[in-house]
Design a protein around this motif. Structure first.
Motif, PDB file in Angstrom:
ATOM      1  N   TYR A   4      25.367  16.009  88.256  1.00  0.00           N
ATOM      2  CA  TYR A   4      24.944  15.334  87.024  1.00  0.00           C
ATOM      3  C   TYR A   4      26.113  15.034  86.104  1.00  0.00           C
ATOM      4  CZ  TYR A   4      20.059  16.269  88.209  1.00  0.00           C
ATOM      5  OH  TYR A   4      18.839  16.307  88.814  1.00  0.00           O
ATOM      6  N   LEU A   5      27.074  15.925  86.033  1.00  0.00           N
ATOM      7  CA  LEU A   5      28.241  15.673  85.184  1.00  0.00           C
ATOM      8  C   LEU A   5      29.129  14.571  85.755  1.00  0.00           C
ATOM      9  CD1 LEU A   5      29.239  19.280  84.080  1.00  0.00           C
ATOM     10  CD2 LEU A   5      28.191  17.494  82.680  1.00  0.00           C
ATOM     11  N   ALA A   6      29.162  14.441  87.069  1.00  0.00           N
ATOM     12  CA  ALA A   6      29.972  13.396  87.700  1.00  0.00           C
ATOM     13  C   ALA A   6      29.419  12.022  87.351  1.00  0.00           C
ATOM     14  CB  ALA A   6      30.021  13.593  89.214  1.00  0.00           C
ATOM     15  N   GLN A   7      28.137  11.828  87.439  1.00  0.00           N
ATOM     16  CA  GLN A   7      27.396  10.640  87.009  1.00  0.00           C
ATOM     17  C   GLN A   7      27.646   9.346  87.757  1.00  0.00           C
ATOM     18  OE1 GLN A   7      28.173  10.534  82.751  1.00  0.00           O
ATOM     19  NE2 GLN A   7      26.072  11.184  82.420  1.00  0.00           N
ATOM     20  N   THR A   8      28.761   9.181  88.442  1.00  0.00           N
ATOM     21  CA  THR A   8      29.044   7.921  89.133  1.00  0.00           C
ATOM     22  C   THR A   8      29.356   8.180  90.603  1.00  0.00           C
ATOM     23  OG1 THR A   8      31.450   7.906  88.794  1.00  0.00           O
ATOM     24  CG2 THR A   8      30.085   6.985  87.013  1.00  0.00           C
ATOM     25  N   PRO A   9      29.124   7.192  91.465  1.00  0.00           N
ATOM     26  CA  PRO A   9      29.476   7.366  92.873  1.00  0.00           C
ATOM     27  C   PRO A   9      30.953   7.696  93.086  1.00  0.00           C
ATOM     28  CG  PRO A   9      28.011   5.504  92.647  1.00  0.00           C
ATOM     29  CD  PRO A   9      28.393   5.940  91.242  1.00  0.00           C
ATOM     30  N   ALA A  10      31.841   7.080  92.323  1.00  0.00           N
ATOM     31  CA  ALA A  10      33.273   7.346  92.494  1.00  0.00           C
ATOM     32  C   ALA A  10      33.594   8.807  92.196  1.00  0.00           C
ATOM     33  CB  ALA A  10      34.099   6.428  91.591  1.00  0.00           C
ATOM     34  N   ARG A  11      32.996   9.337  91.158  1.00  0.00           N
ATOM     35  CA  ARG A  11      33.256  10.739  90.810  1.00  0.00           C
ATOM     36  C   ARG A  11      32.584  11.695  91.786  1.00  0.00           C
ATOM     37  NH1 ARG A  11      32.549  10.400  84.284  1.00  0.00           N
ATOM     38  NH2 ARG A  11      34.531   9.374  83.863  1.00  0.00           N
ATOM     39  N   VAL A  12      31.404  11.352  92.252  1.00  0.00           N
ATOM     40  CA  VAL A  12      30.747  12.185  93.262  1.00  0.00           C
ATOM     41  C   VAL A  12      31.565  12.157  94.552  1.00  0.00           C
ATOM     42  CG1 VAL A  12      28.691  12.423  94.715  1.00  0.00           C
ATOM     43  CG2 VAL A  12      28.444  12.040  92.253  1.00  0.00           C
ATOM     44  N   ALA A  13      32.075  10.996  94.923  1.00  0.00           N
ATOM     45  CA  ALA A  13      32.921  10.895  96.115  1.00  0.00           C
ATOM     46  C   ALA A  13      34.161  11.769  95.969  1.00  0.00           C
ATOM     47  CB  ALA A  13      33.310   9.438  96.365  1.00  0.00           C
ATOM     48  N   ALA A  14      34.735  11.818  94.772  1.00  0.00           N
ATOM     49  CA  ALA A  14      35.896  12.679  94.536  1.00  0.00           C
ATOM     50  C   ALA A  14      35.516  14.149  94.715  1.00  0.00           C
ATOM     51  CB  ALA A  14      36.468  12.430  93.140  1.00  0.00           C
ATOM     52  N   LEU A  15      34.329  14.539  94.266  1.00  0.00           N
ATOM     53  CA  LEU A  15      33.866  15.915  94.471  1.00  0.00           C
ATOM     54  C   LEU A  15      33.706  16.214  95.962  1.00  0.00           C
ATOM     55  CD1 LEU A  15      31.074  16.260  91.738  1.00  0.00           C
ATOM     56  CD2 LEU A  15      33.360  17.296  91.709  1.00  0.00           C
ATOM     57  N   ILE A  16      33.171  15.261  96.701  1.00  0.00           N
ATOM     58  CA  ILE A  16      33.010  15.435  98.150  1.00  0.00           C
ATOM     59  C   ILE A  16      34.364  15.563  98.810  1.00  0.00           C
ATOM     60  CG2 ILE A  16      32.222  14.327 100.292  1.00  0.00           C
ATOM     61  CD1 ILE A  16      30.001  12.980  98.538  1.00  0.00           C
ATOM     62  N   ALA A  17      35.304  14.697  98.436  1.00  0.00           N
ATOM     63  CA  ALA A  17      36.648  14.749  99.027  1.00  0.00           C
ATOM     64  C   ALA A  17      37.313  16.094  98.750  1.00  0.00           C
ATOM     65  CB  ALA A  17      37.500  13.595  98.493  1.00  0.00           C
ATOM     66  N   ARG A  18      37.180  16.591  97.515  1.00  0.00           N
ATOM     67  CA  ARG A  18      37.757  17.898  97.188  1.00  0.00           C
ATOM     68  C   ARG A  18      37.070  19.003  97.981  1.00  0.00           C
ATOM     69  NH1 ARG A  18      38.496  15.636  91.917  1.00  0.00           N
ATOM     70  NH2 ARG A  18      36.428  16.295  91.228  1.00  0.00           N
ATOM     71  N   GLY A  19      35.747  18.918  98.117  1.00  0.00           N
ATOM     72  CA  GLY A  19      35.018  19.911  98.890  1.00  0.00           C
ATOM     73  C   GLY A  19      35.432  19.932 100.355  1.00  0.00           C
ATOM     74  N   LYS A  20      35.640  18.763 100.924  1.00  0.00           N
ATOM     75  CA  LYS A  20      36.081  18.681 102.314  1.00  0.00           C
ATOM     76  C   LYS A  20      37.483  19.260 102.478  1.00  0.00           C
ATOM     77  CE  LYS A  20      33.520  14.791 104.198  1.00  0.00           C
ATOM     78  NZ  LYS A  20      33.679  13.470 104.816  1.00  0.00           N
ATOM     79  N   ALA A  21      38.325  19.053 101.469  1.00  0.00           N
ATOM     80  CA  ALA A  21      39.701  19.553 101.547  1.00  0.00           C
ATOM     81  C   ALA A  21      39.743  21.078 101.540  1.00  0.00           C
ATOM     82  CB  ALA A  21      40.533  18.995 100.393  1.00  0.00           C
ATOM     83  N   LEU A  22      38.731  21.696 100.951  1.00  0.00           N
ATOM     84  CA  LEU A  22      38.683  23.158 100.864  1.00  0.00           C
ATOM     85  C   LEU A  22      38.150  23.808 102.126  1.00  0.00           C
ATOM     86  CD1 LEU A  22      37.356  23.535  97.202  1.00  0.00           C
ATOM     87  CD2 LEU A  22      39.706  23.844  98.024  1.00  0.00           C
ATOM     88  N   THR A  23      37.554  23.002 103.017  1.00  0.00           N
ATOM     89  CA  THR A  23      36.972  23.586 104.230  1.00  0.00           C
ATOM     90  C   THR A  23      37.926  23.537 105.393  1.00  0.00           C
ATOM     91  OG1 THR A  23      35.915  21.502 104.846  1.00  0.00           O
ATOM     92  CG2 THR A  23      34.611  23.100 103.573  1.00  0.00           C
TER      93      THR A  23
END
Length: 103
Positions: free
Chosen positions: A84-103
């Motif tokens: 909800y805080l991300a609010q945009t696809p670009a920001r959600v995609a950045a969260l996904i990219a960061r999450g993938k980098a941590l795995t």
């Protein structure tokens, strides 16, 4: 301090998408994939990288469905709060990219 993105009522891809995706740290292809995912869950409306989830008609049930799909497709757990805080696809995609980098 970063300003809030403006909601695009009609959505769609625009020239700033690539620049914003690069600045947000998410690959352009991932941003497009998140846009398509949102469009699928938001009654097929056209979604751009900087479109606001709530301005497009998103609600808690839709958000949870998208979060579940992200977990299934990308193996990344997004919290409801972060989504909800991300609010945009670009920001959600950045969260996904960061999450993938941590795995």
């Amino acid at each position: 301090m970063e300003s809030r993105p403006r909601a695009h009522r009609q959505g769609g891809h625009h020239e700033a998408t690539e620049a914003h995706a690069a600045a947000g740290g998410a690959p352009e292809a991932l941003v497009r994939e998140v846009c398509a995912l949102w469009a699928e869950h938001l009654a097929g409306c056209e979604v751009g990288a900087d479109d606001d989830f709530f301005a497009l008609g998103g609600n808690s049930l839709t958000g949870i469905a998208i979060i579940d799909r992200v977990r299934h497709d990308h193996g990344v757990e997004l919290s409801v709060r972060d989504f909800y805080l991300a609010q945009t696809p670009a920001r959600v995609a950045a969260l996904i990219a960061r999450g993938k980098a941590l795995t």
